[in-house]
Design a protein around this motif. Structure first.
Motif, PDB file in Angstrom:
ATOM      1  N   VAL A  81      13.148  -0.079   3.498  1.00 58.02           N
ATOM      2  CA  VAL A  81      13.927  -1.097   3.288  1.00 58.02           C
ATOM      3  C   VAL A  81      13.828  -2.128   4.389  1.00 58.02           C
ATOM      4  O   VAL A  81      13.646  -3.525   4.227  1.00 58.02           O
ATOM      5  N   VAL A  82      13.397  -1.753   5.866  1.00 58.90           N
ATOM      6  CA  VAL A  82      13.311  -2.777   6.623  1.00 58.90           C
ATOM      7  C   VAL A  82      12.120  -3.495   6.479  1.00 58.90           C
ATOM      8  O   VAL A  82      12.067  -4.657   6.792  1.00 58.90           O
ATOM      9  N   ALA A  83      10.995  -2.804   5.863  1.00 61.77           N
ATOM     10  CA  ALA A  83       9.624  -3.425   5.779  1.00 61.77           C
ATOM     11  C   ALA A  83       9.921  -4.690   4.765  1.00 61.77           C
ATOM     12  O   ALA A  83       9.273  -5.521   4.825  1.00 61.77           O
ATOM     13  N   ALA A  84      10.545  -4.091   3.697  1.00 63.35           N
ATOM     14  CA  ALA A  84      10.839  -5.142   2.557  1.00 63.35           C
ATOM     15  C   ALA A  84      11.552  -6.532   2.909  1.00 63.35           C
ATOM     16  O   ALA A  84      11.115  -7.520   2.646  1.00 63.35           O
ATOM     17  N   LEU A  95       0.965  -1.271   0.117  1.00 63.73           N
ATOM     18  CA  LEU A  95      -0.082   0.032  -0.073  1.00 63.73           C
ATOM     19  C   LEU A  95       0.596   1.229  -0.091  1.00 63.73           C
ATOM     20  O   LEU A  95       2.105   1.357   0.560  1.00 63.73           O
ATOM     21  N   GLY A  96       0.353   2.328  -0.530  1.00 61.98           N
ATOM     22  CA  GLY A  96       1.024   3.449  -0.599  1.00 61.98           C
ATOM     23  C   GLY A  96       2.390   3.329  -1.477  1.00 61.98           C
ATOM     24  O   GLY A  96       3.447   3.961  -1.112  1.00 61.98           O
ATOM     25  N   ALA A  97       2.300   2.675  -2.457  1.00 62.71           N
ATOM     26  CA  ALA A  97       3.476   1.946  -3.139  1.00 62.71           C
ATOM     27  C   ALA A  97       4.213   3.146  -3.974  1.00 62.71           C
ATOM     28  O   ALA A  97       5.369   2.880  -4.517  1.00 62.71           O
ATOM     29  N   THR A  98       3.662   4.390  -4.026  1.00 59.17           N
ATOM     30  CA  THR A  98       4.335   5.250  -4.806  1.00 59.17           C
ATOM     31  C   THR A  98       4.783   6.519  -3.727  1.00 59.17           C
ATOM     32  O   THR A  98       5.216   7.571  -4.104  1.00 59.17           O
ATOM     33  N   GLY A  99       4.445   5.947  -2.579  1.00 59.76           N
ATOM     34  CA  GLY A  99       5.088   7.060  -1.591  1.00 59.76           C
ATOM     35  C   GLY A  99       6.367   6.921  -0.976  1.00 59.76           C
ATOM     36  O   GLY A  99       7.228   6.124  -1.608  1.00 59.76           O
ATOM     37  N   LYS A 100       6.756   7.704   0.188  1.00 59.60           N
ATOM     38  CA  LYS A 100       8.201   7.621   0.570  1.00 59.60           C
ATOM     39  C   LYS A 100       8.693   6.171   0.977  1.00 59.60           C
ATOM     40  O   LYS A 100       9.786   5.822   0.799  1.00 59.60           O
ATOM     41  N   THR A 101       7.549   5.797   1.814  1.00 57.07           N
ATOM     42  CA  THR A 101       8.190   4.206   2.580  1.00 57.07           C
ATOM     43  C   THR A 101       7.714   3.290   1.592  1.00 57.07           C
ATOM     44  O   THR A 101       8.527   2.272   1.403  1.00 57.07           O
ATOM     45  N   GLY A 102       6.502   3.221   1.180  1.00 59.18           N
ATOM     46  CA  GLY A 102       6.042   2.287   0.312  1.00 59.18           C
ATOM     47  C   GLY A 102       6.728   2.041  -1.173  1.00 59.18           C
ATOM     48  O   GLY A 102       7.035   1.157  -1.558  1.00 59.18           O
ATOM     49  N   GLY A 103       7.300   3.327  -1.628  1.00 61.22           N
ATOM     50  CA  GLY A 103       8.109   3.438  -2.797  1.00 61.22           C
ATOM     51  C   GLY A 103       9.291   2.516  -2.749  1.00 61.22           C
ATOM     52  O   GLY A 103       9.658   1.952  -3.607  1.00 61.22           O
ATOM     53  N   ALA A 112       9.888   0.317  -0.378  1.00 62.43           N
ATOM     54  CA  ALA A 112       9.610  -1.058  -0.274  1.00 62.43           C
ATOM     55  C   ALA A 112       9.472  -1.938  -1.565  1.00 62.43           C
ATOM     56  O   ALA A 112      10.055  -2.940  -1.902  1.00 62.43           O
ATOM     57  N   ALA A 113       8.284  -0.987  -2.391  1.00 58.58           N
ATOM     58  CA  ALA A 113       8.126  -2.090  -3.636  1.00 58.58           C
ATOM     59  C   ALA A 113       9.202  -2.162  -4.447  1.00 58.58           C
ATOM     60  O   ALA A 113       9.500  -3.241  -4.931  1.00 58.58           O
ATOM     61  N   GLU A 114      10.295  -1.098  -4.412  1.00 58.56           N
ATOM     62  CA  GLU A 114      11.590  -1.093  -5.530  1.00 58.56           C
ATOM     63  C   GLU A 114      12.531  -2.454  -4.602  1.00 58.56           C
ATOM     64  O   GLU A 114      12.868  -3.202  -5.465  1.00 58.56           O
TER      65      GLU A 114
END
Ligand SMILES: NC(=O)c1ccc[n+]([C@@H]2O[C@H](COP(=O)([O-])OP(=O)(O)OC[C@H]3O[C@@H](n4cnc5c(N)ncnc54)[C@H](OP(=O)(O)O)[C@@H]3O)[C@@H](O)[C@H]2O)c1
Length: 296
Positions: free
Chosen positions: A184-187, A6-14, A16-18
């Motif tokens: 990074v931590v989340a991913a 979620l929030g994949a284009t945001g600061k944390t989600g972006g 994490a997704a990458e």
């Protein structure tokens, strides 16, 4: 493995997704703007354009995923900030339950243990409680400190009035962090899942910083080493946020959060794991200086 972000284009989600994509994990990237999601689609993500209050769309996105990164977006310019958090939390929790996913990382905040008195963080406390109550969900709650990126909020003040300022007392050391480090931590937690049941992890960068520390580093980076930090009167701070477009209730909640920092109501908890991330504030200060130079 498939992870929904979620929030994949945001600061944390972006971030994490990458990071998930570069580790070879399949990503379902969720946000509203299809245009902003297009960059992730090019990198191989499946993209889902949905509002966070749309439980049916979130359920469809989560179904079949091995894990999820959950964050609660909000809009400070719109009324009823805590209501926004509550509606998003309700849809996310229903989607987690209905999709049957078993593993999630939730973005909360330092102060997430408190049910009142911490401004917007109260909304994240409620999200923690709601998700922890879901039977069978392995949940890692991340409680990061104050994002370095919050300092972009006073770029105009620094550029046009030559001061930094806010309602946090100048000498209070607060946990601070680069938002990307949270992603990074989340991913990594979702790529190599080791958490079970419900766990809380406090995240902060290399050093806790005062507003004076941050102002000094920003001043140095923009070539104004004498840049002062001004502790605004409470009402002046609220009025300033409102003139910057904040909803009045959101502005009041931000003052409450600053006061919670000032009174040391927001701090480490004994039941939480502790992790220090590595990006120093100076890296952000350089990015700030670039934006400062480019700003009108
Ligand atoms: N700032 C801090 O110091 C701090 C500290 C601790 C915790 N937090 C928490 O961090 C969270 C914000 O994370 P972040 O900084 O990574 O987010 P962000 O950079 O503000 O990005 C928000 C993301 O959510 C999406 N989004 C926004 N509104 C949405 C909606 N209604 N429905 C679906 N998607 C929506 C955005 O894309 P679209 O706009 O295209 O939808 C974007 O991808 C908040 O919960 C905040 O409370 C912040």
């Amino acid at each position: 493995m498939i992870v929904t972000v979620l929030g994949a284009t945001g600061k944390t989600g972006g971030t994490a997704a990458e990071r998930l994509l570069s580790a070879g994990t399949q990503v379902k990237a969720v946000a509203r703007s299809a245009d902003k999601l297009a960059a992730l689609a090019k990198k191989g993500a499946q993209t889902v354009s949905a509002d966070v209050t749309d439980a049916a769309a979130l359920t469809a996105a989560l179904r079949g995923s091995d894990g999820a990164y959950l964050m609660i977006p909000s809009d400070y310019t719109k009324p009823d900030l805590l209501g926004q958090y509550a509606r998003a939390t309700d849809a996310i929790a229903r989607a987690v339950q209905d999709s049957g996913i078993r593993r999630a990382v939730l973005l909360s905040s330092f102060g997430g243990e408190a049910a009142a008195g911490t401004g917007p963080i109260v909304g994240l406390h409620a999200a923690e409680q709601r998700l922890r109550a879901i039977a069978g969900l392995n949940l890692l709650i991340l409680r990061p400190g104050y994002f370095y990126e919050n300092n972009f909020g006073t770029l105009g003040l620094i550029k046009h009035q030559g001061i930094n300022g806010g309602a946090i007392d100048p000498d209070v050391a607060i946990p601070t962090i680069a938002a990307a480090d949270i992603g990074v931590v989340a991913a990594d937690a979702l790529n190599r899942p080791t958490f079970a049941g419900s766990a809380i992890r406090e995240l902060r960068g290399p050093r806790d910083l005062t507003m004076i520390d941050m102002t000094r580093a920003l001043g140095k980076a923009i070539g104004k080493p004498e840049l002062p930090y001004v502790r605004f009167p409470d009402q002046g701070y609220v009025d300033g946020l409102k003139s910057a477009g904040f909803d009045p209730d959101a502005a009041r909640l931000f003052l409450e959060m600053a006061q919670a920092f000032n009174k040391a109501l927001v701090g480490p908890q004994p039941d939480a794991e502790k992790l220090r991330t590595t990006t120093p504030f100076e890296v952000f200060a350089d990015a700030f200086a670039q934006a400062y130079r480019a700003a009108p």
